[in-house]
Scaffold this motif. Structure first.
Motif, PDB file in Angstrom:
ATOM      1  N   SER A  49      37.941  -9.172 159.223  1.00 16.95           N
ATOM      2  CA  SER A  49      38.880  -8.025 158.965  1.00 16.95           C
ATOM      3  C   SER A  49      40.462  -8.479 158.946  1.00 16.95           C
ATOM      4  O   SER A  49      41.010  -7.874 158.177  1.00 16.95           O
ATOM      5  CB  SER A  49      38.449  -7.024 160.135  1.00 16.95           C
ATOM      6  N   GLU A  50      40.660  -9.435 159.677  1.00 19.95           N
ATOM      7  CA  GLU A  50      42.091  -9.877 159.842  1.00 19.95           C
ATOM      8  C   GLU A  50      42.396 -10.539 158.438  1.00 19.95           C
ATOM      9  O   GLU A  50      43.759 -10.225 157.969  1.00 19.95           O
ATOM     10  CB  GLU A  50      42.285 -10.763 161.151  1.00 19.95           C
ATOM     11  N   VAL A  51      41.538 -11.309 157.978  1.00 16.12           N
ATOM     12  CA  VAL A  51      41.699 -11.804 156.555  1.00 16.12           C
ATOM     13  C   VAL A  51      42.044 -10.810 155.559  1.00 16.12           C
ATOM     14  O   VAL A  51      42.867 -10.801 154.812  1.00 16.12           O
ATOM     15  CB  VAL A  51      40.691 -12.849 156.453  1.00 16.12           C
ATOM     16  N   LEU A  52      41.054 -10.051 155.664  1.00 17.30           N
ATOM     17  CA  LEU A  52      41.088  -8.647 154.586  1.00 17.30           C
ATOM     18  C   LEU A  52      42.350  -8.022 154.522  1.00 17.30           C
ATOM     19  O   LEU A  52      42.922  -7.464 153.607  1.00 17.30           O
ATOM     20  CB  LEU A  52      39.659  -7.852 154.770  1.00 17.30           C
ATOM     21  N   ARG A  53      42.608  -7.552 155.671  1.00 16.21           N
ATOM     22  CA  ARG A  53      43.974  -6.789 156.157  1.00 16.21           C
ATOM     23  C   ARG A  53      45.173  -7.471 155.533  1.00 16.21           C
ATOM     24  O   ARG A  53      46.220  -6.697 155.275  1.00 16.21           O
ATOM     25  CB  ARG A  53      43.946  -6.455 157.385  1.00 16.21           C
ATOM     26  N   SER A  54      45.221  -8.909 155.356  1.00 19.56           N
ATOM     27  CA  SER A  54      46.220  -9.653 155.109  1.00 19.56           C
ATOM     28  C   SER A  54      46.358  -9.539 153.389  1.00 19.56           C
ATOM     29  O   SER A  54      47.496  -9.888 152.915  1.00 19.56           O
ATOM     30  CB  SER A  54      46.275 -11.235 155.486  1.00 19.56           C
ATOM     31  N   GLY A  55      45.321  -8.972 152.793  1.00 15.51           N
ATOM     32  CA  GLY A  55      45.327  -8.802 151.511  1.00 15.51           C
ATOM     33  C   GLY A  55      44.317  -9.676 150.536  1.00 15.51           C
ATOM     34  O   GLY A  55      44.639  -9.855 149.259  1.00 15.51           O
ATOM     35  N   SER A  56      43.459 -10.589 150.978  1.00 12.32           N
ATOM     36  CA  SER A  56      42.711 -11.531 150.585  1.00 12.32           C
ATOM     37  C   SER A  56      41.119 -11.429 150.926  1.00 12.32           C
ATOM     38  O   SER A  56      41.134 -11.256 152.071  1.00 12.32           O
ATOM     39  CB  SER A  56      43.245 -12.944 150.683  1.00 12.32           C
ATOM     40  N   TYR A  57      40.097 -11.780 150.108  1.00 13.59           N
ATOM     41  CA  TYR A  57      38.829 -11.975 150.944  1.00 13.59           C
ATOM     42  C   TYR A  57      38.788 -13.195 151.337  1.00 13.59           C
ATOM     43  O   TYR A  57      39.733 -14.120 151.037  1.00 13.59           O
ATOM     44  CB  TYR A  57      37.851 -11.824 149.672  1.00 13.59           C
ATOM     45  N   PRO A  58      37.772 -13.522 152.321  1.00 15.79           N
ATOM     46  CA  PRO A  58      37.767 -14.862 153.032  1.00 15.79           C
ATOM     47  C   PRO A  58      37.186 -15.905 152.162  1.00 15.79           C
ATOM     48  O   PRO A  58      36.005 -16.300 152.371  1.00 15.79           O
ATOM     49  CB  PRO A  58      36.796 -14.380 154.284  1.00 15.79           C
ATOM     50  N   GLN A  59      37.876 -16.278 151.099  1.00 16.62           N
ATOM     51  CA  GLN A  59      37.346 -17.067 149.956  1.00 16.62           C
ATOM     52  C   GLN A  59      37.462 -18.443 150.532  1.00 16.62           C
ATOM     53  O   GLN A  59      36.700 -19.404 149.796  1.00 16.62           O
ATOM     54  CB  GLN A  59      38.266 -17.042 148.980  1.00 16.62           C
ATOM     55  N   SER A  60      37.796 -18.837 151.537  1.00 16.94           N
ATOM     56  CA  SER A  60      37.723 -20.221 152.139  1.00 16.94           C
ATOM     57  C   SER A  60      36.661 -20.374 153.193  1.00 16.94           C
ATOM     58  O   SER A  60      36.396 -21.139 153.909  1.00 16.94           O
ATOM     59  CB  SER A  60      39.219 -20.624 152.651  1.00 16.94           C
ATOM     60  N   ASP A  61      35.898 -19.306 153.508  1.00 17.28           N
ATOM     61  CA  ASP A  61      35.016 -19.301 154.624  1.00 17.28           C
ATOM     62  C   ASP A  61      33.688 -19.195 153.963  1.00 17.28           C
ATOM     63  O   ASP A  61      33.236 -18.359 153.297  1.00 17.28           O
ATOM     64  CB  ASP A  61      35.304 -18.066 155.617  1.00 17.28           C
ATOM     65  N   VAL A  62      32.905 -20.239 153.977  1.00 14.97           N
ATOM     66  CA  VAL A  62      31.468 -20.216 153.224  1.00 14.97           C
ATOM     67  C   VAL A  62      30.461 -19.235 154.073  1.00 14.97           C
ATOM     68  O   VAL A  62      29.578 -19.066 153.473  1.00 14.97           O
ATOM     69  CB  VAL A  62      30.883 -21.770 153.400  1.00 14.97           C
ATOM     70  N   THR A  63      30.955 -18.601 155.270  1.00 12.38           N
ATOM     71  CA  THR A  63      29.820 -17.788 155.701  1.00 12.38           C
ATOM     72  C   THR A  63      30.197 -16.395 155.176  1.00 12.38           C
ATOM     73  O   THR A  63      29.381 -15.394 155.570  1.00 12.38           O
ATOM     74  CB  THR A  63      30.169 -17.606 157.213  1.00 12.38           C
ATOM     75  N   TRP A  64      31.386 -16.274 154.307  1.00 12.97           N
ATOM     76  CA  TRP A  64      31.401 -14.919 153.712  1.00 12.97           C
ATOM     77  C   TRP A  64      30.630 -14.831 152.480  1.00 12.97           C
ATOM     78  O   TRP A  64      30.872 -15.572 151.308  1.00 12.97           O
ATOM     79  CB  TRP A  64      32.910 -14.450 153.299  1.00 12.97           C
ATOM     80  N   GLN A  65      29.371 -14.206 152.520  1.00  9.66           N
ATOM     81  CA  GLN A  65      28.368 -14.375 151.519  1.00  9.66           C
ATOM     82  C   GLN A  65      28.048 -12.836 151.001  1.00  9.66           C
ATOM     83  O   GLN A  65      26.861 -12.725 150.756  1.00  9.66           O
ATOM     84  CB  GLN A  65      27.334 -15.148 152.032  1.00  9.66           C
ATOM     85  N   TYR A  66      28.938 -12.101 151.078  1.00  7.65           N
ATOM     86  CA  TYR A  66      28.556 -10.911 150.980  1.00  7.65           C
ATOM     87  C   TYR A  66      29.419 -10.328 149.503  1.00  7.65           C
ATOM     88  O   TYR A  66      30.589 -10.574 149.294  1.00  7.65           O
ATOM     89  CB  TYR A  66      29.106  -9.754 152.082  1.00  7.65           C
ATOM     90  N   PRO A  67      28.906  -9.457 148.611  1.00 10.55           N
ATOM     91  CA  PRO A  67      29.668  -8.634 147.610  1.00 10.55           C
ATOM     92  C   PRO A  67      31.009  -8.003 148.316  1.00 10.55           C
ATOM     93  O   PRO A  67      30.981  -7.686 149.349  1.00 10.55           O
ATOM     94  CB  PRO A  67      28.592  -7.714 146.877  1.00 10.55           C
ATOM     95  N   PRO A  68      32.015  -7.857 147.190  1.00 11.51           N
ATOM     96  CA  PRO A  68      33.254  -7.227 147.510  1.00 11.51           C
ATOM     97  C   PRO A  68      33.323  -5.993 148.295  1.00 11.51           C
ATOM     98  O   PRO A  68      34.192  -5.842 149.391  1.00 11.51           O
ATOM     99  CB  PRO A  68      34.105  -7.209 146.377  1.00 11.51           C
ATOM    100  N   VAL A  69      32.636  -5.315 148.092  1.00 10.95           N
ATOM    101  CA  VAL A  69      32.681  -3.594 148.890  1.00 10.95           C
ATOM    102  C   VAL A  69      32.184  -3.900 150.291  1.00 10.95           C
ATOM    103  O   VAL A  69      32.411  -2.874 151.158  1.00 10.95           O
ATOM    104  CB  VAL A  69      31.906  -2.463 148.195  1.00 10.95           C
TER     105      VAL A  69
END
Length: 420
Positions: A49-69
């Protein structure tokens, strides 16, 4: 059992008591047995949530495996700013749980309906334990349940909600599998395509990394709770030299022949898709319960054959089974019972007995064979019943054509003879 006025207070009381226990567990007022599973919310989700609030998806975190919504689910605790992140998340999960109960209670009223589906949800969710509220899957399940129930009358709403759910966690796209041929399918599928495309464009334009999850999902291996993992659980007893490690956010088997088993699991999923496609082409009879029955069967097939069967996946099956059993026409009773039983076993293996699963001891082997065996049995039974009810059953047109000669003869017999 019908959706009677007596069912409502009983279901609500049981629901309220079990959910109070769940809330006490996840907020650690009472310590549940087994591993603490709440760190996914307080650490991982909160960090995202902190990364998303900064204006980006967690694109450097391999555990982020979910569609954008999925970002909406992760950011949703901000709706309750007076609570800390984790507590707000649990409250929202509880509210989504309540929403599903309300939808099922309302749907259980009227002719052709029954309360069995309400009880599937009331009993199934707490059988999963703290995992039910410590993941965002209850939110996704609420969307899928709403889609199927709305689709009984409004195909466009079904399509829109299916698209939204698919961009939350992919699998709700399968609720479109059983729409009746013709106008209903055109409206539902067309709406889904348009809504999905629009949402995807908005997400891609809103922040970088919206599609990063695709690469992370592709590189997943064989997770220790999956059907394919049974090969290595058994092989370990005979000297297999692999190991279990945290990999892409879950504990997976790594070592000799793991890529082969992962590929075979993908092959099973492809075979499941092929069967579903053949069923879709051959089905002749689409009844009131067919969309729910087909959605339940499809998700059950893809969940069971997946390289990863995370405990929270059981919520999807419980929610879809509940919708099926609200409809009296559905014959998914026994598959639903098997799914509910598998959900109870799932809590025994995670989090309560997870150390036994990871070490592949006799206790862990028993739990994994039992849980996955129940899922396989549910798959076979659900697929057979769906096929018999829709492919082998005569179509409504055939029944009408067969009945017309008899009705015609009956009409002639009832016509008074003319006077001489």
């Amino acid at each position: 059992m019908t959706g009677s006025s007596g069912t409502r207070p009983a279901a609500f009381v049981v629901w309220a008591l079990t959910r109070a226990v769940l809330l006490l567990w996840v907020t650690k007022v009472v310590t549940p047995p087994g591993l603490d599973v709440t760190s996914d919310v307080s650490v991982i989700y909160h960090g995202w949530s902190e990364v998303l609030r900064s204006g980006s998806y967690p694109q450097s975190d391999v555990t982020w495996q979910y569609p954008p919504v999925a970002a909406l689910a992760v950011l949703s605790p901000a709706l309750l700013p007076f609570l800390d992140y984790a507590t707000a998340f649990y409250v929202l999960a509880f509210l989504c749980d309540a929403l599903v109960l309300g939808m099922l209670l309302r749907a259980s009223d009227g002719p052709g309906r029954r309360a069995a589906g309400v009880w599937v949800w009331v009993a199934g969710v707490p059988l999963l334990g703290t995992t039910a509220y410590a993941r965002y899957d209850v939110m996704v399940t609420a969307v899928a349940v709403a889609a199927l129930l709305a689709g009984l009358r409004h195909p466009r709403v079904l399509g829109a909600l299916a698209a939204f759910g698919a961009l939350l966690k992919v699998w709700p796209a399968l609720v479109l599998a059983g729409t009746a041929r013709g106008r209903a399918t055109r409206l539902a599928w067309g709406t889904a395509a348009a809504v999905a495309a629009g949402l995807l464009l908005v997400c891609v334009a809103a922040a970088p990394g919206a599609l990063a999850f695709l690469g992370f999902q592709r590189d997943r291996g064989t997770e220790v709770e999956s059907l394919g993992a049974l090969v290595f659980h058994v092989w370990r007893q005979f000297g297999w030299e692999g190991r279990v490690e945290l990999h892409y956010g879950s504990l997976e088997f790594l070592g000799p022949h793991v890529p082969l088993v992962s590929t075979l699991a993908l092959g099973l999923s492809v075979a499941a898709f092929g069967w579903l496609l053949v069923w879709r082409l051959k089905a002749r009879t689409f009844g009131v319960s067919t969309p729910a029955d087909a959605a339940f069967t499809a998700v059950l097939l893809f969940t069971t054959t997946s390289r990863v069967i995370s405990p929270q996946y059981m919520l999807w099956l419980v929610g879809l089974a509940a919708v099926c059993l609200v409809l009296r026409e559905s014959r998914m009773g026994w598959p639903a019972v098997l799914v509910v039983a598998a959900t109870g076993v799932t809590q025994l293996e995670f989090p309560i007995g997870f150390v036994h699963v990871v070490t592949s001891d006799a206790h862990g082997l028993t739990l994994m064979f039992l849980r996955n065996g129940l899922l396989v049995a549910a798959c076979v039974l659900a697929a057979v019943r769906l096929w018999r009810d829709t492919v082998r059953a005569p179509s409504r047109e055939a029944v009408r054509e067969a009945a017309e000669p008899a009705l015609s003869r009956a009409g002639r017999a009832d016509t008074p003879a003319s006077a001489p």
